[in-house]
Enzyme design. Sequence first.
Site, PDB file in Angstrom:
ATOM      1  N   SER A 135      -0.674   0.076   7.370  1.00  0.00           N
ATOM      2  CA  SER A 135      -1.007   1.270   6.590  1.00  0.00           C
ATOM      3  C   SER A 135      -1.620   2.413   7.385  1.00  0.00           C
ATOM      4  O   SER A 135      -2.265   2.208   8.412  1.00  0.00           O
ATOM      5  CB  SER A 135      -1.947   0.889   5.455  1.00  0.00           C
ATOM      6  OG  SER A 135      -1.203   0.146   4.528  1.00  0.00           O
ATOM      7  N   ARG A 146      -8.118  -1.378  10.993  1.00  0.00           N
ATOM      8  CA  ARG A 146      -6.826  -0.793  10.600  1.00  0.00           C
ATOM      9  C   ARG A 146      -6.979   0.290   9.526  1.00  0.00           C
ATOM     10  O   ARG A 146      -8.046   0.528   9.008  1.00  0.00           O
ATOM     11  CB  ARG A 146      -5.894  -1.889  10.090  1.00  0.00           C
ATOM     12  CG  ARG A 146      -6.438  -2.718   8.947  1.00  0.00           C
ATOM     13  CD  ARG A 146      -5.437  -3.805   8.533  1.00  0.00           C
ATOM     14  NE  ARG A 146      -6.035  -4.685   7.529  1.00  0.00           N
ATOM     15  CZ  ARG A 146      -6.650  -5.829   7.789  1.00  0.00           C
ATOM     16  NH1 ARG A 146      -6.757  -6.272   9.040  1.00  0.00           N
ATOM     17  NH2 ARG A 146      -7.187  -6.554   6.818  1.00  0.00           N
ATOM     18  N   ASP A 170       0.788  -1.240   0.000  1.00  0.00           N
ATOM     19  CA  ASP A 170       0.000   0.000   0.000  1.00  0.00           C
ATOM     20  C   ASP A 170       0.823   1.295   0.000  1.00  0.00           C
ATOM     21  O   ASP A 170       1.827   1.398   0.697  1.00  0.00           O
ATOM     22  CB  ASP A 170      -0.868   0.065   1.262  1.00  0.00           C
ATOM     23  CG  ASP A 170      -1.673  -1.186   1.510  1.00  0.00           C
ATOM     24  OD1 ASP A 170      -1.622  -2.109   0.695  1.00  0.00           O
ATOM     25  OD2 ASP A 170      -2.345  -1.232   2.545  1.00  0.00           O
TER      26      ASP A 170
HETATM   27  C1  FRU Z   1      -3.995  -3.768   2.387  1.00  0.00           C
HETATM   28  C2  FRU Z   1      -3.429  -4.146   3.750  1.00  0.00           C
HETATM   29  C3  FRU Z   1      -3.862  -3.151   4.811  1.00  0.00           C
HETATM   30  C4  FRU Z   1      -2.799  -3.337   5.858  1.00  0.00           C
HETATM   31  C5  FRU Z   1      -1.563  -3.546   5.013  1.00  0.00           C
HETATM   32  C6  FRU Z   1      -0.533  -4.451   5.610  1.00  0.00           C
HETATM   33  O1  FRU Z   1      -3.234  -4.243   1.356  1.00  0.00           O
HETATM   34  O2  FRU Z   1      -3.830  -5.450   4.098  1.00  0.00           O
HETATM   35  O3  FRU Z   1      -5.171  -3.355   5.278  1.00  0.00           O
HETATM   36  O4  FRU Z   1      -2.685  -2.229   6.701  1.00  0.00           O
HETATM   37  O5  FRU Z   1      -2.018  -4.086   3.786  1.00  0.00           O
HETATM   38  O6  FRU Z   1       0.610  -4.489   4.819  1.00  0.00           O
END
Ligand code: FRU
Length: 484
Positions: A107, A166, A47
């Site tokens: 993220s 999250r 991300d």
């Molecule tokens: C989305 C995700 C987010 C998380 C991150 C972890 O791709 O799963 O929800 O914060 O990647 O790398």
Amino acid sequence: MAWTTEQRYRRYEDWTAEEVQHIKENIAKSPWRASYHVEPQTGLLNDPNGFSYFDGKWVLFYQNFPFGAAHGLKCWVQLESDDLVHFTETGLRVLPDTALDRHGAYSGSAMQFDDQLFLFYTGNVRDENWVRHPYQIGALLDKAGNLEKIDRILIEQPEEATDHFRDPQIFNYKGQFYAIVGSQNLDRQGYIKLYKAVDNDYTNWEAVGNLDFANDKTAYMMECPNLVFIHDQPVLLYCPQGLSKEVLDYDNIYPNMYKIGQSFDINQAKIVDPSPLQNLDYGFECYATQAFNAPDGRALAVSWLGLPDVAYPSDRFDHQGVFSLVKELTLQEGRLYQYPVAAMQDLRGPAQVLTNQTHTENSYELELDLAADTQSEIVLFADADGKGLRIRFDTQAGQVTVDRKEAGEPFALDFGSSRSCSIDRKAAKANIFIDKSVFEIFINKGEKVFSGRVFPQEDQKGIFIAQGSPTGTYYELDYGRKAH
Ligand code: FRU
């Protein structure tokens, strides 16, 4: 190679200099490194995080597992830019190194407060039984590049949410700071929770309620929610995992979608009169798009051109994932448009008339004109037999189809090798950005977008007009070229 949990979560300091050197040497052998897209220096990029404007520069981070093409122990890696096109890694990282983020600095977003950039992110922590505890936490970056973590939880997991909680996005609405967080309720339905910064203090958050956006409640988790405003109209972008295809059809393993509201009613935590759900991108790869309102009011977005739970041919060279170009989001006649920022034109070499070619560097932009009532097909990454990425424009039936079946090494076949979308039945334009193993196709200056990856064979460097007579312009793109 299959990664064990132990390998994925091995502490950063336990990787030896020899192992890191080996990874770098392996990456250097890859034929698929992009020339003008952001890629991880090593390992996996997912991300976009912390996209913001701070101290006279654009700041952007990428989620990274540095030790190979796997979703392991994640950190943030910082990039800076002064034109939204040329990005440089600064070396700064948000490391998973405290009790609140030991199993991953997941993220989040960023916003300037006074002389500091506040980073708002999810600390992923697993206990001794490997039960996940998601903490919404923060850090402050000063102008000298020093990062200081705030050592307490800013938002706790709500009672009505599971451990899938999250990706906080902080935003400013009429002078008040809010945040939205991707959540899952105890019935395993995805929702988005809205918080407010009490007295605009970014360390003090109170729940406002669940964001009302006419949630169809078929998804089990909403990852990476982002709310931006375009001339006061709210646009909500998010990744509804497990969304029912009866609500809206999509082909990728997980979709990235959006809704446009007529207005935002903060007192009711409501996006008023939301549009039906829409696919943000009709291609093969586009996920976790991060958007924010820049200080000048523009809504800017970057996507991860990759997907969770998909293996890529580049994995064997220890790299995976790229970012899209930075796209400006606009609303035109009620529709969302996404188009690369104007500074992308600075990379263009001299304009050349489009003709068949056998040996490009696979680093170019094509601007195509498709007349009304015509059918045409162009093959990019084409070999001598005309096999490659096949793009078909039918302005009579009103359809665009992109087929990557014959473009290099196959992958993600479970999700099909072609994608299509409808367009208006009239003359169309297409701006196509090609970069070694990346394509981004913008129809009618961003009314519809197809993004994706291909992993071409060595001899797939051509452009071949397979049907019809599309006219257009070819520009070599050179990252080193910059307008003065
Ligand atoms: C989305 C995700 C987010 C998380 C991150 C972890 O791709 O799963 O929800 O914060 O990647 O790398």
